[in-house]
Design a protein around this motif. Structure first.
Motif, PDB file in Angstrom:
ATOM      1  N   MET A  22       0.306  -0.890  -0.019  1.00 19.95           N
ATOM      2  CA  MET A  22       0.068   0.046  -0.291  1.00 19.95           C
ATOM      3  C   MET A  22       0.692   1.119  -0.003  1.00 19.95           C
ATOM      4  SD  MET A  22      -2.496   1.237   2.905  1.00 19.95           S
ATOM      5  CE  MET A  22      -1.081   1.863   3.977  1.00 19.95           C
ATOM      6  N   LEU A  23       2.094   1.330   0.744  1.00 23.85           N
ATOM      7  CA  LEU A  23       3.145   2.192   0.901  1.00 23.85           C
ATOM      8  C   LEU A  23       3.277   2.735  -0.536  1.00 23.85           C
ATOM      9  CD1 LEU A  23       4.716   2.060   4.455  1.00 23.85           C
ATOM     10  CD2 LEU A  23       3.070   3.312   3.723  1.00 23.85           C
ATOM     11  N   ALA A  24       4.283   1.899  -0.781  1.00 22.84           N
ATOM     12  CA  ALA A  24       4.605   1.734  -2.835  1.00 22.84           C
ATOM     13  C   ALA A  24       3.662   1.981  -3.463  1.00 22.84           C
ATOM     14  CB  ALA A  24       5.165   0.398  -3.021  1.00 22.84           C
ATOM     15  N   SER A  25       1.825   1.956  -3.299  1.00 24.10           N
ATOM     16  CA  SER A  25       1.313   2.401  -3.909  1.00 24.10           C
ATOM     17  C   SER A  25       0.717   3.976  -4.021  1.00 24.10           C
ATOM     18  CB  SER A  25      -0.279   1.685  -3.705  1.00 24.10           C
ATOM     19  OG  SER A  25      -1.451   1.928  -4.720  1.00 24.10           O
ATOM     20  N   ILE A  26       0.763   4.147  -2.915  1.00 28.88           N
ATOM     21  CA  ILE A  26       0.699   5.611  -2.382  1.00 28.88           C
ATOM     22  C   ILE A  26       2.164   6.474  -3.498  1.00 28.88           C
ATOM     23  CG2 ILE A  26       1.454   7.031  -0.571  1.00 28.88           C
ATOM     24  CD1 ILE A  26      -1.325   5.201   1.055  1.00 28.88           C
ATOM     25  N   GLU A  27       3.186   5.646  -2.344  1.00 26.22           N
ATOM     26  CA  GLU A  27       4.315   6.966  -3.126  1.00 26.22           C
ATOM     27  C   GLU A  27       5.060   7.040  -5.001  1.00 26.22           C
ATOM     28  OE1 GLU A  27       9.129   6.085  -2.434  1.00 26.22           O
ATOM     29  OE2 GLU A  27       8.450   4.275  -2.202  1.00 26.22           O
ATOM     30  N   ARG A  28       4.177   5.609  -5.497  1.00 25.32           N
ATOM     31  CA  ARG A  28       3.788   5.613  -7.220  1.00 25.32           C
ATOM     32  C   ARG A  28       3.039   6.652  -7.165  1.00 25.32           C
ATOM     33  NH1 ARG A  28       4.530  -0.093  -7.311  1.00 25.32           N
ATOM     34  NH2 ARG A  28       2.273  -0.434  -6.877  1.00 25.32           N
ATOM     35  N   SER A  29       2.424   7.091  -6.967  1.00 28.69           N
ATOM     36  CA  SER A  29       0.460   8.361  -6.665  1.00 28.69           C
ATOM     37  C   SER A  29       1.879   9.403  -6.716  1.00 28.69           C
ATOM     38  CB  SER A  29      -0.555   8.084  -5.959  1.00 28.69           C
ATOM     39  OG  SER A  29      -0.687   6.549  -5.900  1.00 28.69           O
ATOM     40  N   PHE A  30       2.289   9.384  -6.139  1.00 23.91           N
ATOM     41  CA  PHE A  30       2.401  11.153  -5.460  1.00 23.91           C
ATOM     42  C   PHE A  30       3.974  11.154  -6.678  1.00 23.91           C
ATOM     43  CE2 PHE A  30       0.626  10.749  -1.270  1.00 23.91           C
ATOM     44  CZ  PHE A  30       0.315  12.174  -1.373  1.00 23.91           C
ATOM     45  N   GLU A  31       4.541   9.894  -7.192  1.00 23.42           N
ATOM     46  CA  GLU A  31       5.193   9.667  -7.959  1.00 23.42           C
ATOM     47  C   GLU A  31       4.943  10.601  -9.698  1.00 23.42           C
ATOM     48  OE1 GLU A  31       9.169  10.044  -8.231  1.00 23.42           O
ATOM     49  OE2 GLU A  31       8.921  10.324  -5.691  1.00 23.42           O
ATOM     50  N   ARG A  32       4.153  10.003  -9.734  1.00 22.26           N
ATOM     51  CA  ARG A  32       2.960   9.885 -10.885  1.00 22.26           C
ATOM     52  C   ARG A  32       2.640  11.811 -11.167  1.00 22.26           C
ATOM     53  NH1 ARG A  32       1.333   4.566 -10.596  1.00 22.26           N
ATOM     54  NH2 ARG A  32      -0.882   6.187  -9.403  1.00 22.26           N
ATOM     55  N   GLU A  33       2.257  11.693 -10.140  1.00 22.50           N
ATOM     56  CA  GLU A  33       1.881  13.151  -9.534  1.00 22.50           C
ATOM     57  C   GLU A  33       2.819  14.368  -9.670  1.00 22.50           C
ATOM     58  OE1 GLU A  33      -0.782  16.162  -6.715  1.00 22.50           O
ATOM     59  OE2 GLU A  33      -0.186  14.277  -6.282  1.00 22.50           O
ATOM     60  N   ARG A  34       3.882  14.391  -9.035  1.00 23.90           N
ATOM     61  CA  ARG A  34       5.464  14.814  -9.160  1.00 23.90           C
ATOM     62  C   ARG A  34       5.674  15.074 -10.903  1.00 23.90           C
ATOM     63  NH1 ARG A  34       7.650  12.737  -6.350  1.00 23.90           N
ATOM     64  NH2 ARG A  34       7.412  13.483  -3.870  1.00 23.90           N
ATOM     65  N   GLN A  35       5.737  13.583 -11.230  1.00 26.05           N
ATOM     66  CA  GLN A  35       6.128  13.885 -12.756  1.00 26.05           C
ATOM     67  C   GLN A  35       5.492  14.461 -13.854  1.00 26.05           C
ATOM     68  OE1 GLN A  35       9.311  12.037 -13.703  1.00 26.05           O
ATOM     69  NE2 GLN A  35       8.621  13.091 -15.479  1.00 26.05           N
ATOM     70  N   PHE A  36       4.081  13.993 -13.461  1.00 26.43           N
ATOM     71  CA  PHE A  36       2.662  14.447 -14.187  1.00 26.43           C
ATOM     72  C   PHE A  36       3.102  16.518 -13.647  1.00 26.43           C
ATOM     73  CE2 PHE A  36      -1.025  16.646 -14.264  1.00 26.43           C
ATOM     74  CZ  PHE A  36      -1.789  16.234 -15.617  1.00 26.43           C
ATOM     75  N   ASN A  37       3.331  17.097 -12.617  1.00 23.50           N
ATOM     76  CA  ASN A  37       3.645  18.234 -12.766  1.00 23.50           C
ATOM     77  C   ASN A  37       5.008  18.549 -13.773  1.00 23.50           C
ATOM     78  OD1 ASN A  37       1.622  18.073 -11.664  1.00 23.50           O
ATOM     79  ND2 ASN A  37       2.714  18.574  -8.846  1.00 23.50           N
ATOM     80  N   ASN A  38       5.704  18.382 -13.605  1.00 21.48           N
ATOM     81  CA  ASN A  38       6.650  18.775 -13.865  1.00 21.48           C
ATOM     82  C   ASN A  38       6.797  17.974 -15.858  1.00 21.48           C
ATOM     83  OD1 ASN A  38       8.663  18.408 -11.253  1.00 21.48           O
ATOM     84  ND2 ASN A  38       9.204  16.312 -11.746  1.00 21.48           N
ATOM     85  N   ASP A  39       6.460  17.542 -16.194  1.00 18.21           N
ATOM     86  CA  ASP A  39       6.236  16.786 -17.789  1.00 18.21           C
ATOM     87  C   ASP A  39       4.834  18.154 -17.961  1.00 18.21           C
ATOM     88  OD1 ASP A  39       6.908  14.942 -17.788  1.00 18.21           O
ATOM     89  OD2 ASP A  39       5.529  13.518 -17.147  1.00 18.21           O
ATOM     90  N   VAL A  40       3.957  18.614 -17.007  1.00 16.21           N
ATOM     91  CA  VAL A  40       2.991  19.609 -17.811  1.00 16.21           C
ATOM     92  C   VAL A  40       4.025  21.244 -17.374  1.00 16.21           C
ATOM     93  CG1 VAL A  40       1.389  21.075 -16.668  1.00 16.21           C
ATOM     94  CG2 VAL A  40       1.221  18.644 -16.861  1.00 16.21           C
TER      95      VAL A  40
END
Length: 447
Positions: A210-228
């Motif tokens: 569950m922690l890994a899933s949450i961490e991936r979600s935050f990473e995706r959000e961070r990557q999304f912000n960087n990509d935008v």
């Protein structure tokens, strides 16, 4: 005395419960052991006595004096014992009766015996077992069990308490880790999981997952912000540069118009990017949409016709194989977006042609769009559905402009309709997208 904290703990309550259970269990075990020692297996014992005697009488070379509770004695034709030993108290003067089960009693002990003529011999084999009453060995066993039982109970209770306390330890670690994550917002923390495969270790593994899933979600959000930010930086830089040039360096109306045109193009690109991001966000947040009855074949045919000239201008053939009326309940605008995005994606990479087909096998609609482009490497085929991911990035930035949101949008729309989309591709052999939509309208519902 134990404190209220200890009395209320799971370890204490479980230990108390199984301690009472173990005491009752040992008491019952002693009673059952006695009953079993007296009565259990008489019928099986008889069968075993007869079977082993018959078997040994056929293969006397396997002879042993005593085996598994049965005495074996060999007599000659004169009824004289030549091999083997008798159990204590058994009458040695009993005559032989071929293959008949007999009983003999001496004091409180009853014996069963079975006589067999040895194959190809004049000798007899007698098999003897104790039928009832406790043998000396069993009495000693029960006495030993009675003496050892209290020590076993104490050892099991104490050992169980230590094991249970150690087994519950991961729960405290879970609590500590959850508290630490809450305070630090560091989702990279993990619980140390023991190698034992038990419920608590599996709970710890699930918590780590569950922690890994949450961490991936935050990473995706961070990557999304960087990509935008990255995608918006280039058009913004162009707009600022052209605005400054028009303001300070433009010499005539023609240069002003050229700068204005470049600014408009970049602003349009930004608008399209923002629109796609908003649309993806709405879809990912479970946006509701209105399903209307439509003709899926007609919708796809119209989108193919609308892009036919664009393909011709690029010198590409756009082949369409749709021959039947296919009613469907769905959002027409979203489905149009799916077809347009898949056709635009094929247009970017096709060398000579793109083939579109629509079929129905009675259970689902199947839309395939296949191009003869360079294909997609196997290690990239899962990534193409990710936001902002583009195959052959350098080429995309020059000849096939895009921001990598089209396929992510397609996947969301298809799944929103309860469908599935897959890709099949090989390098230098082209790419085929397959879109499956379930039949969701019966003949009685057709207009």
């Amino acid at each position: 005395m134990l404190s209220k904290k200890h009395k209320g703990s799971i370890v204490y309550r479980v230990t108390l419960w199984y301690s009472v259970f173990i005491v009752i269990f040992f008491a019952l075990m002693l009673g059952v052991a006695y009953v079993i020692g007296v009565n259990l297996g008489d019928s099986k014992g008889q069968q075993k006595l007869q079977h082993s005697a018959l078997e040994l009488g056929q293969e006397i070379e396997d002879y042993e004096n005593f085996d598994d509770g049965i005495y074996y004695v060999i007599y000659n034709k004169n009824d004289q014992r030549i091999r083997g030993s008798l159990p204590r108290g058994f009458d040695t003067k009993r005559g032989f009766t071929d293959e008949q089960l007999k009983e003999a009693t001496n004091g409180n002990i009853t014996y069963q015996y079975f006589d067999v003529k040895i194959k190809d011999s004049t000798e007899w084999l007698r098999a003897i077992r104790v039928k009832a009453g406790l043998s000396h060995e069993l009495k000693m066993f029960l006495l030993a069990l009675f003496l050892v039982a209290p020590f076993l109970v104490v050892g099991i209770v104490f050992g169980g308490y230590r094991i249970l306390k150690k087994a519950i330890a991961p729960v405290d670690k879970l609590t500590q880790t959850a508290r630490a994550i809450t305070l630090s917002q560091d989702y990279s923390k993990r619980i140390i999981v023991s190698e034992q495969n038990n419920e608590l270790s599996r709970l710890a593994l699930t918590f780590n997952t569950m922690l890994a899933s949450i961490e991936r979600s935050f990473e995706r959000e961070r990557q999304f912000n960087n990509d935008v930010s990255h995608e918006l930086r280039t058009p913004l830089a162009v707009i600022l540069a052209e605005s400054e040039y028009a303001d300070k360096y433009a010499k005539d109306e023609a240069e002003l118009k050229e700068s204005a045109q470049i600014i408009r193009q970049q602003a349009t690109m930004m608008k399209n990017l923002v629109d796609q991001i908003l649309e993806l966000t709405r879809l990912e947040n479970g946006q509701t949409f209105k399903k209307n009855q439509l003709d899926l074949a007609q919708l796809i045919q119209e989108r193919v016709t609308a892009q036919q000239k664009i393909f011709e201008q690029r010198g590409l053939k756009l082949i369409c194989e749709i021959t039947e009326h296919q009613p469907y309940l769905g959002d027409e605008l979203l489905l149009q977006r799916v077809v347009d995005n898949l056709l635009s994606n094929a247009l970017k990479f096709a060398k000579t042609k793109v083939k579109v087909s629509l079929t129905n096998n009675g259970h689902e609609h199947l839309l395939t769009i296949k191009d003869d482009g360079p294909g997609i490497a196997l290690d990239q085929q899962e990534k193409i559905w990710h936001k902002f991911y583009q195959v052959q990035t350098a080429r995309n930035k020059t000849n096939t402009q895009g921001v990598g949101l089209g396929l992510a949008l397609v996947k969301n729309i298809v799944e929103l309709h309860g469908g599935q989309i897959t890709v099949k591709s090989q390098l230098k052999k082209g790419t085929e997208f397959r879109l499956y939509l379930p039949n969701n309208i019966s003949e009685g519902e057709m207009r």
